[in-house]
Design an enzyme around this catalytic site. Structure first.
Site, mmCIF file in Angstrom:
data_model
loop_
_atom_site.group_PDB
_atom_site.id
_atom_site.type_symbol
_atom_site.label_atom_id
_atom_site.label_comp_id
_atom_site.label_asym_id
_atom_site.label_seq_id
_atom_site.Cartn_x
_atom_site.Cartn_y
_atom_site.Cartn_z
ATOM 1 N N ARG A 49 0.846 -1.198 0.000
ATOM 2 C CA ARG A 49 0.000 0.000 0.000
ATOM 3 C C ARG A 49 0.882 1.248 0.000
ATOM 4 O O ARG A 49 1.444 1.616 1.025
ATOM 5 C CB ARG A 49 -0.929 -0.008 1.218
ATOM 6 C CG ARG A 49 -1.957 -1.128 1.184
ATOM 7 C CD ARG A 49 -2.823 -1.144 2.429
ATOM 8 N NE ARG A 49 -2.052 -1.468 3.618
ATOM 9 C CZ ARG A 49 -2.548 -1.572 4.848
ATOM 10 N NH1 ARG A 49 -3.840 -1.352 5.035
ATOM 11 N NH2 ARG A 49 -1.788 -1.886 5.860
ATOM 12 N N ASP A 51 1.951 5.245 -0.236
ATOM 13 C CA ASP A 51 1.441 6.475 0.347
ATOM 14 C C ASP A 51 1.118 7.512 -0.723
ATOM 15 O O ASP A 51 1.466 7.354 -1.901
ATOM 16 C CB ASP A 51 2.477 7.073 1.304
ATOM 17 C CG ASP A 51 2.678 6.231 2.546
ATOM 18 O OD1 ASP A 51 1.732 5.533 2.946
ATOM 19 O OD2 ASP A 51 3.794 6.283 3.111
ATOM 20 N N ARG A 196 11.810 6.284 2.517
ATOM 21 C CA ARG A 196 11.939 7.743 2.571
ATOM 22 C C ARG A 196 12.814 8.165 3.744
ATOM 23 O O ARG A 196 13.558 9.154 3.650
ATOM 24 C CB ARG A 196 10.556 8.384 2.643
ATOM 25 C CG ARG A 196 9.752 8.227 1.355
ATOM 26 C CD ARG A 196 8.298 8.612 1.542
ATOM 27 N NE ARG A 196 8.167 9.971 2.022
ATOM 28 C CZ ARG A 196 7.022 10.482 2.474
ATOM 29 N NH1 ARG A 196 5.927 9.729 2.532
ATOM 30 N NH2 ARG A 196 6.971 11.734 2.883
#
Length: 264
Positions: A49, A51, A196
């Protein structure tokens, strides 16, 4: 029957993958289009999933349906009901033991970072950006400590719902292509915001704000507060999901290699 599909999308056109009441997600767009072909509600399960703002060149998902359609209907037919920013690339019938998330053996992500004095315009939303000069050799060396099985708590978002912070990183590579720095990550799975956060800390090393050995210290500390801030989602791409060979997915169900992104 169960159908597996391969999907690509521009994440900056959506508010993440997972369905939301406002309907502005990748899952919402796909399920709406699939429902028109199936003539019945369809629920998708994906491999990862993503972002808001995160892209995919090779997302994998599956759904169950009683509708008998040619496989091409789940590709071209569905695409005719989708916005230009998302598209189904392939569809194959799989048995009921296949699960897009739980059957996956590993995932591949790429972060594309533009390193130049001025911000991007044409590539805005599709690449990350930093205006400082980066030492790519130092970043690549710092990233080597990430390979292997580790507790990645230092690079895990506070809202991460994973039961364990332990992940196995198979490979990490940082390389320069002109003004572009490419980060490639291959692991069995990833935590929320993990890539990230890794990129943010590696950029600190590249800018000379931290020494090469700092990356290993942060990893060992298991403390999110001492790592660098979370980097922008713009340059992050889900580039492939690997499955056991017994399922007839493209590429033999193995590596779906990331395409060469057309960058200056």
């Amino acid at each position: 029957m169960r159908i597996a599909i391969g999907v690509e999308y521009a994440g900056n056109a959506f508010e993440g993958w997972q369905t939301q009441p406002h309907g502005r997600t990748v899952q919402d767009a796909l399920e709406t289009a699939l429902r028109k072909i199936a003539q019945a509600p369809v629920q998708l399960v994906c491999a990862g999933r993503t972002d808001t703002g995160v892209h995919a060149t090779s997302q994998v998902a599956h759904f169950d349906t009683t509708a008998r359609r040619p496989l091409e209907a789940w590709v071209r037919g569905v695409n005719s009901h989708l916005p230009a920013s998302v598209g189904v690339q392939w569809a194959v019938e799989v048995d009921e033991t296949f699960h897009a998330r739980f059957s996956a053996e590993s995932r591949r992500y790429r972060y594309v970072l533009l390193s130049r004095r001025v911000r991007p315009a044409l590539l805005g939303g599709r690449v990350g950006w930093t205006h400082g000069a980066l030492d790519v050799v130092a970043m690549d060396e710092a990233a080597r400590c990430l390979i292997g099985e580790h507790d990645f708590t230092s690079f895990r978002a506070a809202e991460c719902q994973a039961r364990s912070p332990i992940r196995s990183m198979h490979a990490v590579e940082v390389a320069r292509q002109g003004d572009v720095v490419v980060f490639d990550f291959h692991a069995n799975a990833f935590l929320h915001h993990m890539i990230r956060n890794l990129v943010g800390s590696l950029v600190y090393v590249g800018l000379g704000r931290r020494p090469v050995g700092w990356m290993a210290e942060v990893l060992a500390a298991r403390n999110r507060t001492i790592a660098a801030p979370t980097f922008a989602p713009d340059g992050l791409y889900l580039c492939g999901v690997e499955y056991p060979q017994r399922w007839p997915l493209p590429g033999g169900g193995r590596i779906i290699a990331p395409p060469q992104l057309l960058l200056p």
